[in-house]
Write a protein that holds these residues in place. Structure first.
Motif, PDB file in Angstrom:
ATOM      1  N   TYR A  15      24.575 -33.712  44.938  1.00 10.50           N
ATOM      2  CA  TYR A  15      24.427 -33.755  43.461  1.00 10.50           C
ATOM      3  C   TYR A  15      25.488 -34.881  42.971  1.00 10.50           C
ATOM      4  CZ  TYR A  15      24.984 -32.467  38.592  1.00 10.50           C
ATOM      5  OH  TYR A  15      25.134 -32.468  37.220  1.00 10.50           O
ATOM      6  N   LEU A  16      26.713 -34.462  43.490  1.00  9.49           N
ATOM      7  CA  LEU A  16      27.886 -35.696  42.781  1.00  9.49           C
ATOM      8  C   LEU A  16      27.457 -36.921  43.480  1.00  9.49           C
ATOM      9  CD1 LEU A  16      30.491 -35.597  41.340  1.00  9.49           C
ATOM     10  CD2 LEU A  16      31.600 -34.868  43.309  1.00  9.49           C
ATOM     11  N   GLN A  17      26.926 -37.066  44.603  1.00 13.97           N
ATOM     12  CA  GLN A  17      26.687 -38.498  45.128  1.00 13.97           C
ATOM     13  C   GLN A  17      25.600 -39.203  44.240  1.00 13.97           C
ATOM     14  OE1 GLN A  17      28.336 -40.227  48.032  1.00 13.97           O
ATOM     15  NE2 GLN A  17      27.460 -41.496  46.640  1.00 13.97           N
ATOM     16  N   GLN A  18      24.863 -38.190  43.933  1.00  9.87           N
ATOM     17  CA  GLN A  18      23.533 -39.100  43.180  1.00  9.87           C
ATOM     18  C   GLN A  18      24.109 -39.243  41.832  1.00  9.87           C
ATOM     19  OE1 GLN A  18      20.250 -40.003  44.320  1.00  9.87           O
ATOM     20  NE2 GLN A  18      20.514 -40.827  42.142  1.00  9.87           N
ATOM     21  N   LEU A  19      24.908 -38.334  41.526  1.00 11.24           N
ATOM     22  CA  LEU A  19      25.364 -38.700  40.154  1.00 11.24           C
ATOM     23  C   LEU A  19      26.297 -39.845  40.023  1.00 11.24           C
ATOM     24  CD1 LEU A  19      25.900 -37.531  37.217  1.00 11.24           C
ATOM     25  CD2 LEU A  19      27.955 -36.408  37.885  1.00 11.24           C
ATOM     26  N   CYS A  20      27.004 -40.252  40.927  1.00 10.63           N
ATOM     27  CA  CYS A  20      27.746 -41.707  41.178  1.00 10.63           C
ATOM     28  C   CYS A  20      26.627 -42.764  41.028  1.00 10.63           C
ATOM     29  CB  CYS A  20      28.658 -41.459  42.368  1.00 10.63           C
ATOM     30  SG  CYS A  20      29.872 -40.487  42.548  1.00 10.63           S
ATOM     31  N   THR A  21      25.479 -42.567  41.849  1.00 13.07           N
ATOM     32  CA  THR A  21      24.605 -43.466  41.953  1.00 13.07           C
ATOM     33  C   THR A  21      24.078 -43.611  40.229  1.00 13.07           C
ATOM     34  OG1 THR A  21      24.028 -42.922  44.064  1.00 13.07           O
ATOM     35  CG2 THR A  21      22.326 -44.196  42.935  1.00 13.07           C
ATOM     36  N   ASP A  22      23.678 -42.648  39.914  1.00  9.02           N
ATOM     37  CA  ASP A  22      23.021 -42.783  38.493  1.00  9.02           C
ATOM     38  C   ASP A  22      24.192 -43.488  37.332  1.00  9.02           C
ATOM     39  OD1 ASP A  22      21.067 -41.297  39.429  1.00  9.02           O
ATOM     40  OD2 ASP A  22      21.691 -39.447  38.506  1.00  9.02           O
ATOM     41  N   TYR A  23      25.498 -43.142  37.543  1.00  3.89           N
ATOM     42  CA  TYR A  23      26.490 -43.916  36.672  1.00  3.89           C
ATOM     43  C   TYR A  23      26.386 -45.414  37.156  1.00  3.89           C
ATOM     44  CZ  TYR A  23      28.936 -40.412  34.015  1.00  3.89           C
ATOM     45  OH  TYR A  23      29.229 -39.364  33.176  1.00  3.89           O
ATOM     46  N   GLU A  24      26.324 -45.660  38.421  1.00  4.87           N
ATOM     47  CA  GLU A  24      26.337 -47.120  38.464  1.00  4.87           C
ATOM     48  C   GLU A  24      24.996 -47.990  37.731  1.00  4.87           C
ATOM     49  OE1 GLU A  24      28.025 -49.784  40.136  1.00  4.87           O
ATOM     50  OE2 GLU A  24      29.852 -48.343  40.189  1.00  4.87           O
ATOM     51  N   GLU A  25      24.110 -47.033  38.195  1.00  3.47           N
ATOM     52  CA  GLU A  25      22.792 -47.768  37.536  1.00  3.47           C
ATOM     53  C   GLU A  25      22.573 -47.996  35.912  1.00  3.47           C
ATOM     54  OE1 GLU A  25      19.346 -45.339  39.051  1.00  3.47           O
ATOM     55  OE2 GLU A  25      19.514 -46.095  40.906  1.00  3.47           O
ATOM     56  N   ILE A  26      23.070 -46.886  35.304  1.00  4.62           N
ATOM     57  CA  ILE A  26      23.076 -46.806  33.710  1.00  4.62           C
ATOM     58  C   ILE A  26      24.344 -47.828  33.346  1.00  4.62           C
ATOM     59  CG2 ILE A  26      24.860 -45.121  33.470  1.00  4.62           C
ATOM     60  CD1 ILE A  26      21.494 -45.286  31.821  1.00  4.62           C
ATOM     61  N   PHE A  27      25.354 -48.050  33.979  1.00  9.63           N
ATOM     62  CA  PHE A  27      26.225 -48.869  33.471  1.00  9.63           C
ATOM     63  C   PHE A  27      25.983 -50.458  33.736  1.00  9.63           C
ATOM     64  CE2 PHE A  27      29.358 -45.690  32.558  1.00  9.63           C
ATOM     65  CZ  PHE A  27      30.260 -46.348  31.568  1.00  9.63           C
ATOM     66  N   SER A  28      25.298 -50.491  34.721  1.00 10.32           N
ATOM     67  CA  SER A  28      24.744 -51.973  35.006  1.00 10.32           C
ATOM     68  C   SER A  28      23.747 -52.204  34.096  1.00 10.32           C
ATOM     69  CB  SER A  28      24.287 -52.087  36.617  1.00 10.32           C
ATOM     70  OG  SER A  28      24.983 -51.971  37.661  1.00 10.32           O
ATOM     71  N   LEU A  29      22.891 -51.510  33.587  1.00  5.05           N
ATOM     72  CA  LEU A  29      22.073 -51.768  32.717  1.00  5.05           C
ATOM     73  C   LEU A  29      22.760 -51.798  31.180  1.00  5.05           C
ATOM     74  CD1 LEU A  29      19.063 -51.852  31.700  1.00  5.05           C
ATOM     75  CD2 LEU A  29      19.129 -49.304  31.383  1.00  5.05           C
ATOM     76  N   PHE A  30      23.728 -51.007  30.956  1.00  7.03           N
ATOM     77  CA  PHE A  30      24.590 -51.158  29.844  1.00  7.03           C
ATOM     78  C   PHE A  30      25.099 -52.474  29.440  1.00  7.03           C
ATOM     79  CE2 PHE A  30      27.996 -50.760  26.872  1.00  7.03           C
ATOM     80  CZ  PHE A  30      27.713 -50.007  26.022  1.00  7.03           C
ATOM     81  N   GLU A  31      25.687 -52.972  30.573  1.00 11.53           N
ATOM     82  CA  GLU A  31      26.318 -54.398  30.523  1.00 11.53           C
ATOM     83  C   GLU A  31      25.403 -55.467  30.518  1.00 11.53           C
ATOM     84  OE1 GLU A  31      30.122 -53.793  33.495  1.00 11.53           O
ATOM     85  OE2 GLU A  31      28.309 -53.638  34.327  1.00 11.53           O
ATOM     86  N   ARG A  32      24.068 -55.275  30.948  1.00 10.32           N
ATOM     87  CA  ARG A  32      23.121 -56.354  30.942  1.00 10.32           C
ATOM     88  C   ARG A  32      22.581 -56.277  29.266  1.00 10.32           C
ATOM     89  NH1 ARG A  32      21.093 -54.384  35.724  1.00 10.32           N
ATOM     90  NH2 ARG A  32      19.398 -53.609  34.719  1.00 10.32           N
ATOM     91  N   GLU A  33      22.361 -55.183  28.863  1.00  9.82           N
ATOM     92  CA  GLU A  33      21.773 -54.989  27.359  1.00  9.82           C
ATOM     93  C   GLU A  33      22.955 -55.172  26.210  1.00  9.82           C
ATOM     94  OE1 GLU A  33      19.944 -51.345  27.473  1.00  9.82           O
ATOM     95  OE2 GLU A  33      18.238 -51.795  28.470  1.00  9.82           O
TER      96      GLU A  33
END
Length: 211
Positions: free
Chosen positions: A154-172
């Motif tokens: 769960y924690l490992q997937q959470l790290c992946t989710d954070y990376e994805e959302i922050f990459s999207l945030f930086e683009r938007e």
């Protein structure tokens, strides 16, 4: 309020958000806002049975963070008092999307959009990230009873989710500075030089972004 610093520190569980936010508040004389964690009555049950207790857990966090944002707006930013928080409201959607069933998430997202409408958003974001081993070691070290049942997957997937959302945030949101710090390489709790390096970078960005 646009030129008043409102800094948010974000990252996965155990990465050191509260410790860094407290150090920022002390260094720059900002008002510190800490998210409510241990006070959530559903959190222990959530880690034991996520499917059963996810909606209650996420709604509790959402309502309390909403009230804190209201306080940030009316008591501090409107009075030109800089603020640093150890979370960003976007984390609500990260966790909710991960744990809620689809029909619950759709309702949750609608409530989220209603609550945050018109409320202030951070104008500088610090994103802390680290490997699973580092996060697990720090979680174990701080010894919260309700976190002892965290599933490493769960924690490992959470790290992946954070990376994805922050990459999207930086683009938007390219106009909002995001400072990334690697918790495997920087230990700002144990090494003063690491903390000094981070605070110097934050100070540079604050002056540049809000001048």
């Amino acid at each position: 309020m646009r030129n008043v610093p409102f800094v948010a520190v974000e990252g996965p569980i155990g990465v050191g958000k509260t410790s860094l936010a407290a150090a920022i508040a002390k260094q720059f004389h900002y008002h510190l806002v800490k998210e409510i964690v241990e006070e959530n009555p559903f959190l222990g049950k959530f880690y034991e049975n996520m499917e059963e207790w996810s909606f209650q857990t996420e709604m509790f966090f959402l309502c309390h963070r909403y009230k804190q944002l209201e306080e940030i707006q009316h008591r501090f930013l409107q009075q030109k008092v800089p603020v640093v928080a150890d979370y960003h409201m976007m984390k609500n959607l990260i966790f909710a999307k991960k744990t809620l069933k689809d029909h619950h998430y759709q309702k949750y997202a609608k409530i989220y959009d209603i609550l945050i409408d018109g409320l202030p958003q951070p104008n500088i974001i610090i994103y802390l990230h680290a490997s699973l081993d580092t996060l697990l070691a720090r979680i174990q070290k701080r010894g919260r009873d309700f976190e002892k049942n965290i599933d490493p997957l769960y924690l490992q997937q959470l790290c992946t989710d954070y990376e994805e959302i922050f990459s999207l945030f930086e683009r938007e949101h390219p106009h909002i500075p995001v400072l990334r710090f690697n918790g495997d390489q920087l230990d700002f709790v144990q090494r003063k030089e690491d903390l000094h390096y981070i605070l110097e970078r934050i100070n540079h960005v604050i002056k540049g972004a809000l001048s």
